[in-house]
Structures are given as C-alpha cells and as structure tokens.
Design a protein around this motif. Structure first.
Motif, PDB file in Angstrom:
ATOM      1  N   ASN A   1      -5.102   6.386  12.966  1.00 53.87           N
ATOM      2  CA  ASN A   1      -4.123   6.864  12.935  1.00 53.87           C
ATOM      3  C   ASN A   1      -4.087   8.241  12.249  1.00 53.87           C
ATOM      4  N   GLU A   2      -5.162   8.156  11.171  1.00 48.70           N
ATOM      5  CA  GLU A   2      -5.159   9.412  10.457  1.00 48.70           C
ATOM      6  C   GLU A   2      -6.149  10.367  11.002  1.00 48.70           C
ATOM      7  N   GLY A   3      -6.582  10.110  12.079  1.00 42.60           N
ATOM      8  CA  GLY A   3      -7.392  10.960  12.739  1.00 42.60           C
ATOM      9  C   GLY A   3      -8.997  11.173  12.774  1.00 42.60           C
ATOM     10  N   LYS A   4      -9.379   9.971  12.050  1.00 46.93           N
ATOM     11  CA  LYS A   4     -10.619   9.960  11.654  1.00 46.93           C
ATOM     12  C   LYS A   4     -11.555   9.682  12.996  1.00 46.93           C
ATOM     13  N   PRO A   5     -12.873  10.298  13.113  1.00 44.14           N
ATOM     14  CA  PRO A   5     -13.642  10.120  13.913  1.00 44.14           C
ATOM     15  C   PRO A   5     -14.009   8.689  14.154  1.00 44.14           C
ATOM     16  N   ALA A   6     -14.332   8.286  15.233  1.00 43.02           N
ATOM     17  CA  ALA A   6     -14.376   6.590  15.387  1.00 43.02           C
ATOM     18  C   ALA A   6     -15.680   6.139  14.633  1.00 43.02           C
ATOM     19  N   HIS A   7     -16.630   7.090  14.828  1.00 42.08           N
ATOM     20  CA  HIS A   7     -18.100   6.515  14.230  1.00 42.08           C
ATOM     21  C   HIS A   7     -18.003   6.568  12.856  1.00 42.08           C
ATOM     22  N   ILE A   8     -17.047   6.854  12.142  1.00 37.62           N
ATOM     23  CA  ILE A   8     -16.995   6.641  10.558  1.00 37.62           C
ATOM     24  C   ILE A   8     -16.121   5.610  10.290  1.00 37.62           C
ATOM     25  N   VAL A   9     -15.108   5.318  11.254  1.00 37.52           N
ATOM     26  CA  VAL A   9     -13.954   4.492  10.903  1.00 37.52           C
ATOM     27  C   VAL A   9     -14.443   2.991  10.246  1.00 37.52           C
ATOM     28  N   ASP A  10     -15.560   2.532  10.764  1.00 39.13           N
ATOM     29  CA  ASP A  10     -16.236   1.089  10.332  1.00 39.13           C
ATOM     30  C   ASP A  10     -16.562   1.354   8.820  1.00 39.13           C
ATOM     31  N   LYS A  11     -17.234   2.446   8.502  1.00 39.15           N
ATOM     32  CA  LYS A  11     -17.698   2.530   7.157  1.00 39.15           C
ATOM     33  C   LYS A  11     -16.212   2.877   6.155  1.00 39.15           C
ATOM     34  N   MET A  12     -15.406   3.519   6.645  1.00 33.58           N
ATOM     35  CA  MET A  12     -14.066   3.494   5.890  1.00 33.58           C
ATOM     36  C   MET A  12     -13.395   2.296   5.762  1.00 33.58           C
ATOM     37  N   VAL A  13     -13.448   1.425   6.706  1.00 35.16           N
ATOM     38  CA  VAL A  13     -12.787  -0.053   6.802  1.00 35.16           C
ATOM     39  C   VAL A  13     -13.545  -0.685   5.633  1.00 35.16           C
ATOM     40  N   GLU A  14     -14.910  -0.674   5.498  1.00 34.97           N
ATOM     41  CA  GLU A  14     -15.769  -1.509   4.919  1.00 34.97           C
ATOM     42  C   GLU A  14     -15.036  -0.931   3.327  1.00 34.97           C
ATOM     43  N   GLY A  15     -15.073   0.190   3.021  1.00 35.62           N
ATOM     44  CA  GLY A  15     -14.627   0.832   1.618  1.00 35.62           C
ATOM     45  C   GLY A  15     -13.219   0.354   1.238  1.00 35.62           C
ATOM     46  N   ARG A  16     -12.373   0.277   2.178  1.00 34.78           N
ATOM     47  CA  ARG A  16     -10.996  -0.103   1.947  1.00 34.78           C
ATOM     48  C   ARG A  16     -11.021  -1.739   1.649  1.00 34.78           C
ATOM     49  N   ILE A  17     -11.982  -2.211   2.434  1.00 35.44           N
ATOM     50  CA  ILE A  17     -11.843  -3.854   2.241  1.00 35.44           C
ATOM     51  C   ILE A  17     -12.277  -4.115   0.894  1.00 35.44           C
ATOM     52  N   SER A  18     -13.328  -3.497   0.148  1.00 36.89           N
ATOM     53  CA  SER A  18     -13.701  -3.398  -0.981  1.00 36.89           C
ATOM     54  C   SER A  18     -12.486  -3.012  -2.161  1.00 36.89           C
ATOM     55  N   LYS A  19     -11.545  -2.311  -1.686  1.00 37.21           N
ATOM     56  CA  LYS A  19     -10.321  -2.092  -2.556  1.00 37.21           C
ATOM     57  C   LYS A  19      -9.385  -3.308  -2.501  1.00 37.21           C
ATOM     58  N   TYR A  20      -9.434  -3.756  -1.279  1.00 36.48           N
ATOM     59  CA  TYR A  20      -8.580  -4.880  -1.088  1.00 36.48           C
ATOM     60  C   TYR A  20      -8.807  -6.198  -1.680  1.00 36.48           C
ATOM     61  N   TYR A  21     -10.262  -6.298  -1.856  1.00 41.20           N
ATOM     62  CA  TYR A  21     -10.617  -7.421  -2.700  1.00 41.20           C
ATOM     63  C   TYR A  21     -10.451  -7.336  -4.317  1.00 41.20           C
TER      64      TYR A  21
END
Length: 218
Positions: free
Chosen positions: A132-152
């Motif tokens: 929804n932020e308009g991030k390219p699909a090919h970098i979304v997985d890396k963004m999710v991984e980084g944000r999951i670390s913050k979630y932990y």
C-alpha cells in the motif's frame, strides 16, 4: 596506554565483570574502555553459550507490584544451584526482569514461542502495508523481514531493550549475568496483570510510570 586501577574500576562498574577479567580486557584493548567492553561482551556470550545446555532447575519466582497496585508481575527465573538463587546478585537480576515485564509488556519470553498463526498474520499485515506504500514487489519480502525483527523486539522479552540500560537487550543482560555468576540462567515464564485489562476504562500510561520508577531505582 598503561592500564590503571581507576580504569579497571570504571570498566568493572560499567560491565559487572570481575576485576581480573577487566584487567585482561583492558590490556588486550591497550587501555581502550570501549573496545575492552566489547571484548568482555564477546567473552560473556561465548561463556553463556557453553553453559546453555546445562540443566537449571533451581531459582526463584519473583513478584513486582507497581505503586498503587495497578500492574502486577510474576516471573520464574531458573539457575543451577540453590546457593546462587539466594545471592543478592541473582535476586536483583530477577527483580529487574520483573520490572522490565511490567514496563515493556512483552507477550512471550523468546521468539520461538510466538505461534506460527500469529506470525503469519503479522507478516501478511506488514506485506499489505508495504504494498500500500507503493513499494516494489521485489523488495517487499526484505521489508517484511526487517519489520518482523522490529515486531519481535516489541513482543519478545529477550529482544527488548533493557529499561535500566537501553544500550543492552535483555538477552545480552542475561548472557552477561551467566558469565558473571558462572551458571546457566533461564527466564522460564511470566504472567503480567494490569488493572481493568480487557475492560472499557480511561487509558492511563502506566508503562511510562513503571519505566520512570525503574530508572529511579537504577
């Protein structure tokens, strides 16, 4: 640089390590306090890893009640011997962990305890946010991984910044304690209660109150 007694004392107060270990670390670091602290931390992590497999069935169940009885915590922390469980050093550590739980409100002790269903749901939410932020699909997985670390870091006690020393995580604090005491230590479980939790009520920031009190007791 010559290592002085004052430098050894300062490093000991900063890290909690033994005098001899502080002297050796300062010698190795040629008097650099920051580097010596890093050396002690690395050695502490190694020592903790060596003790991780040892059985810890002694320990204490500690309670913490926030002023006014609005937040209460019970936490079980295990060590290997009853002797260590009775020491002031160990009990102070456990009290600090109880205050951490009261202030930071973790849901789990460690990331391995987070249910798969909860983790998958959070990843899906984070993925949709990134898209929804308009991030390219090919970098979304890396963004999710980084944000999951913050979630932990938010929900897992071991990955939270320690309220009395935000430069350390609870995991680092635990490993330093293991190195200092010389026994395996395990934060096993906890329960946290907040007055009126789950009921409709006026929201007060009890977390800030607990953190302020914790810093005052540091």
């Amino acid at each position: 640089m010559a290592v002085t007694a004052a430098m050894v004392k300062e490093l000991r107060e900063k890290t909690g390590a033994g005098m001899l270990d502080c002297k050796k670390a300062l010698d190795e670091a040629q008097g650099d306090l920051t580097k010596a602290s890093e050396i002690l931390r690395e050695k502490g992590l190694a020592a903790a890893a060596n003790k991780a497999g040892r059985v810890a069935t002694e320990g204490v169940v500690e309670s913490y009640i926030h002023a006014g009885g609005r937040i209460g915590v019970l936490v079980e922390v295990n060590c290997e011997t009853d002797f260590v469980a009775k020491t002031d050093n160990f009990r102070d550590f456990v009290k600090g962990i109880a205050m951490q739980i009261a202030a930071a409100n973790p849901s789990y002790v460690r990331r391995e305890e987070v249910p798969t269903e909860e983790l998958d749901k959070e990843k899906e939410i984070l993925r949709n946010q990134a898209l929804n932020e308009g991030k390219p699909a090919h970098i979304v997985d890396k963004m999710v991984e980084g944000r999951i670390s913050k979630y932990y870091e938010e929900i897992c006690l071991m990955e939270q910044s320690y309220i009395k020393d935000p430069d350390k995580t609870v995991s680092v604090l635990l490993n330093e304690m293991i190195s200092t005491i010389g026994e395996n230590i395990s934060i096993r479980r906890f329960a946290r209660f907040e007055l009126g939790e789950g009921l409709e009520k006026k929201v007060d920031n009890f977390v800030e109150e607990v953190m302020a009190q914790a810093k005052g007791n540091a």
